[in-house]
Design an enzyme around this catalytic site. Structure first.
Site, short mmCIF file in Angstrom:
data_model
loop_
_atom_site.label_atom_id
_atom_site.label_comp_id
_atom_site.label_asym_id
_atom_site.label_seq_id
_atom_site.Cartn_x
_atom_site.Cartn_y
_atom_site.Cartn_z
CG HIS A 266 -0.29 0.07 2.53
ND1 HIS A 266 0.43 -0.98 3.07
CD2 HIS A 266 -0.21 1.07 3.45
CE1 HIS A 266 0.90 -0.64 4.26
NE2 HIS A 266 0.53 0.61 4.50
CG HIS B 218 -0.45 4.22 4.77
ND1 HIS B 218 -1.14 3.45 5.68
CD2 HIS B 218 -1.38 5.04 4.21
CE1 HIS B 218 -2.42 3.78 5.67
NE2 HIS B 218 -2.58 4.75 4.78
CG ASP C 274 0.93 -1.73 7.57
OD1 ASP C 274 1.87 -2.54 7.70
OD2 ASP C 274 1.05 -0.50 7.75
CG HIS D 5 3.86 -2.53 10.52
ND1 HIS D 5 2.96 -1.88 11.32
CD2 HIS D 5 4.17 -1.65 9.53
CE1 HIS D 5 2.71 -0.68 10.83
NE2 HIS D 5 3.45 -0.51 9.74
CG ASP E 96 4.68 2.95 7.35
OD1 ASP E 96 3.76 3.47 6.70
OD2 ASP E 96 4.51 1.96 8.08
CG HIS E 97 4.33 0.04 4.04
ND1 HIS E 97 4.41 -1.32 4.22
CD2 HIS E 97 3.84 0.54 5.20
CE1 HIS E 97 3.96 -1.64 5.42
NE2 HIS E 97 3.60 -0.52 6.03
CG HIS F 139 -3.76 -0.62 6.27
ND1 HIS F 139 -3.77 -0.65 7.65
CD2 HIS F 139 -2.81 0.28 5.93
CE1 HIS F 139 -2.87 0.18 8.12
NE2 HIS F 139 -2.27 0.77 7.08
#
Length: 305
Positions: free
Chosen positions: A59, A61, A208, A266, A63-64, A137
């Site tokens: 996805h 976001h 996530d 995570h 942090d990815h 998510h």
């Protein structure tokens, strides 16, 4: 097959855990799953090399994905010529294309961005495929399962010799599934000397997500399930609100799927000093092996017995 955890932290990196990143090596090929900020430095730090052929994003976001522009730029500085394929959830192609060119310069090598539809095959190679599955998510998200083809059955050399098959090409032909005829006219069928097909390996990475039935289906009999476990069980309500899972939920899901090993990743920054409680909770529930993954940890994925 070997998995190296490049980043096992949650949304906020810590001195111990980088943001999300996972590199899978299979027969010399390198596949990158998620690319959080600092991923390329983790690749240098842990000696994985940069020669990735595919990047799979769960996805978008930060942090990815925030490590993706820097990695693409470094590959360009290294005079890469080979194409790079980036796989991303449905409806996010244009965002990823913009992210790759966020500095205003496009890489000098071809970059293909493909949308990975849940339930579909994202990549098909000679001996394996990567499938996307739906996750839950707070945004468009998918997980990925690398599933190897069945291997040939074991060749019973001793029985083949008893049947009069001479050592050499006829052994190979039988193992490949061909019928052979001996000099005396005797016909030997492959099933007489070759056992049933043997399963390949399966590695599943969720990204996530809340616990989902689609993850259970994708991870059925997995050799390694890499499932997020952002919180301990006392924060189950917070996990549900934010689209995450607890360590116990991940372990219960692994049990439902019959996964052999469970790697928890995570990990929230609230456990920056000590994540042992997450591991303890998962181990008390999991039928198979369960552990909290650490940055730089590499684990082998052997063939099923």
């Amino acid at each position: 097959m070997q998995v190296t955890f490049l980043g096992t932290g949650g949304a906020v990196p810590t001195t111990r855990r980088n943001t999300s990143g996972l590199l899978l090596r299979r027969d010399g090929e390198r596949l990158l799953f998620d690319c959080g900020e600092g991923t390329q430095r983790q690749m240098m730090r842990f000696g994985t090399g940069f020669t990735v052929s595919h990047v799979f994003l769960t996805h978008l976001h930060g942090d990815h994905v925030l490590g993706l522009p820097g990695l693409c730029q470094t590959l360009d500085f290294n005079d890469r010529e080979e194409p790079l394929a980036i796989h991303t959830p449905p409806g996010t192609r244009s965002t990823v294309e913009n992210l790759v060119g966020v500095t205003g310069a496009r890489p000098g090598y071809p970059v293909r961005v493909n949308e990975a539809s849940p339930g579909g095959v994202v990549l098909r190679e000679d001996e394996y495929e990567i499938r996307a599955f739906a996750t839950d998510h707070r945004t468009q998200s998918v997980g990925y399962a690398l599933v190897e083809d069945d291997r040939k059955g074991r060749f019973d050399r001793e029985h083949a010799e008893e049947l009069g098959v001479p050592e050499g090409p006829k052994f190979s032909r039988l193992h490949e599934g061909e019928t052979v005829e001996l000099e005396d006219g005797t016909v030997v069928e492959p099933e007489q000397v070759v056992g049933p097909p043997r399963p390949g390996r399966k590695v599943v990475y969720t990204g996530d997500t809340r616990p989902t039935g689609t993850t259970v289906e994708a991870a059925t009999d997995a050799d390694l399930l890499i499932h997020e476990a952002t919180f301990t069980d006392d924060r189950a309500e917070r996990a549900a609100q934010t689209g995450h899972s607890t360590s116990i939920q991940a372990a219960e899901l692994a049990n439902r799927a019959g996964a052999k090993r469970l790697a928890l990743t995570h990990i929230s920054s609230r456990y920056a000093g000590d994540a042992s409680e997450l591991e303890r909770e998962a181990r008390e529930v999991a039928d198979g092996e369960a552990f909290v993954a650490e940055d730089g940890q590499s684990i082998d994925v052997p063939y099923p017995e």
